[in-house]
Design an enzyme around this catalytic site. Structure first.
Site, short mmCIF file in Angstrom:
data_model
loop_
_atom_site.label_atom_id
_atom_site.label_comp_id
_atom_site.label_asym_id
_atom_site.label_seq_id
_atom_site.Cartn_x
_atom_site.Cartn_y
_atom_site.Cartn_z
N HIS A 1 2.70 2.88 2.88
CA HIS A 1 2.61 3.70 1.66
C HIS A 1 1.78 4.94 1.99
O HIS A 1 0.69 4.85 2.57
CB HIS A 1 1.94 2.87 0.56
CG HIS A 1 1.51 3.69 -0.61
ND1 HIS A 1 2.37 4.56 -1.25
CD2 HIS A 1 0.31 3.78 -1.25
CE1 HIS A 1 1.72 5.15 -2.23
NE2 HIS A 1 0.47 4.70 -2.25
N CYS B 1 1.78 1.51 -6.83
CA CYS B 1 2.24 2.05 -5.53
C CYS B 1 2.87 0.97 -4.65
O CYS B 1 3.47 1.29 -3.62
CB CYS B 1 1.11 2.75 -4.81
SG CYS B 1 0.55 4.21 -5.70
N ASN C 1 1.02 11.56 -2.30
CA ASN C 1 1.25 10.16 -2.65
C ASN C 1 2.25 10.14 -3.82
O ASN C 1 1.91 10.54 -4.93
CB ASN C 1 -0.08 9.52 -3.05
CG ASN C 1 0.05 8.08 -3.50
OD1 ASN C 1 1.16 7.61 -3.77
ND2 ASN C 1 -1.06 7.38 -3.62
#
Ligand code: COA
Length: 333
Positions: free
Chosen positions: A254, A112, A284
């Site tokens: 993020h 990520c 996500n």
């Protein structure tokens, strides 16, 4: 003045199929209430069978090139954890489909945090005069690696892609990237990992135990580490550029979990209204998360030319990082 990477274009793409929390609750022991209150997520986009990461990356990349009003670049850097194949990398496939010729094209694997790692890599190609213009893509299809029975990961992840065009410019221009802070801790790698399918446990080797091809995550420990490391890397990135927290117009973290994002925002002392929130509709999206949030913030008018942006990410590896940028005057493609 020193050559600096400047953002000149932005694009993103989400697969059309939307899976809501209510849809998930039909298949798993979960509820809209639980997912919303623990994560802030209401829905996520998911690919249909036959679609791969490169398909999303091509769409996002084409839109970023259109936004920059260019047809070619000198390199393609693609961040992903869900490549089309273990071999070769996905970036050359994307580059060929975008008609970019024989330019260097390679993948970056930092889960990520991948988009920030790819940005730093592309900025390095520019400052070292290897390239004048680089297409940077973050694209992931985590739906392809999730355990269908695992409610904690299926609630969180969605598929998507986002891209920027970086070009050579100067540090005083709007759009200029500040220094990028990056870090890792491989000692904690098993907090976020896919046990089987790599060289440690290849599927083709019969082993005593059952192979596990799915993404595994220790949610609570990841939560704590994400808050701690995103906060400290933001402080470092602000220090590098000489800004204070009050200078930050928009924090683009993020999009892992709204509670994580708010914890980072509060610890930094940034007002919550200056934290970009996009995960309610996309979840996500791993390496695509930051460029998708930038695209959304630009389209919604939250992000304006000249704004001071602080970006931060955390992911498997473990990896984390942060960087600053003065937002350019661009239209997403
Ligand atoms: N619906 C209902 N219950 C769920 C659930 C879901 N979707 N997911 C987990 N639960 C359950 C667990 O099974 C557990 O049940 P038990 O007590 O009977 O064992 C209970 O909720 C508490 O689990 P826990 O993991 O402690 O919950 P949590 O409040 O920490 O929330 C996460 C779980 C995954 C949402 C949270 O830990 C998180 O977001 N972590 C960070 C993940 C992340 O951002 N990863 C990406 C980093 S790049």
């Amino acid at each position: 003045m020193k050559r600096t990477a400047v953002v000149r274009g932005l694009g993103s793409w989400l697969p059309p199929r939307l899976v809501t929390n209510h849809d998930l609750a039909q298949q798993l022991d979960t509820s809209d209430d639980w997912i919303r209150s623990r994560t802030g997520i209401g829905a996520r986009h998911v690919i249909t069978p036959g679609v791969a990461t490169s398909d999303l990356a091509v769409q996002a990349g084409a839109r970023a090139l259109k936004s920059a009003a260019i047809k070619g670049v000198d390199a393609v850097v693609l961040a992903t954890t869900t490549p089309d194949y273990l071999c070769p990398a996905t970036a050359p496939l994307v580059s060929a489909r975008l008609g970019l010729g024989n330019v260097p094209a390679f993948d970056v694997a930092a889960v990520c945090t991948g988009f920030l790692y790819a940005l730093a890599t592309a900025a390095g190609l520019i400052s070292s005069e290897v390239a004048d213009c680089v297409l940077v893509i973050g694209a992931d299809t985590f739906s392809t690696v999730l355990d269908p029975q695992d409610r904690s990961t299926r609630a969180i992840f969605g598929d998507g892609a986002g891209a920027v065009v970086l070009a050579s410019g100067t540090a005083d221009e709007i759009g200029a990237l500040g220094p990028v802070r990056l870090a890792s801790d491989g000692a904690a790698a098993k907090l976020i990992y896919i046990p089987s399918g790599g060289s440690r446990d290849p599927f083709r080797t019969p082993t005593a135990r059952q192979a596990d091809p799915f993404f595994r995550m220790e949610g609570r420990a990841v939560f704590r580490q994400a808050v701690e490391h995103m906060t400290s890397s933001c402080i470092a990135a602000l220090h590098d550029i000489g800004w204070t927290v009050d200078d930050v117009d928009l924090l683009v973290a993020h999009q892992a979990n709204l509670r994580i994002m708010h914890a980072v925002t509060d610890r930094l002392g940034v007002p919550r209204c200056r934290c970009a929130v996009h995960l309610d509709r996309v979840g996500n999206t791993a390496a695509a998360s930051i460029p998708l949030a930038l695209d959304n913030a630009t389209r919604s008018g939250l992000l304006l030319p000249g704004h001071r942006v602080l970006m931060t990410a955390f992911g498997g590896g473990l990896t984390w990082g942060a960087c600053t940028m003065r937002w350019p005057d661009i239209e997403p493609g």
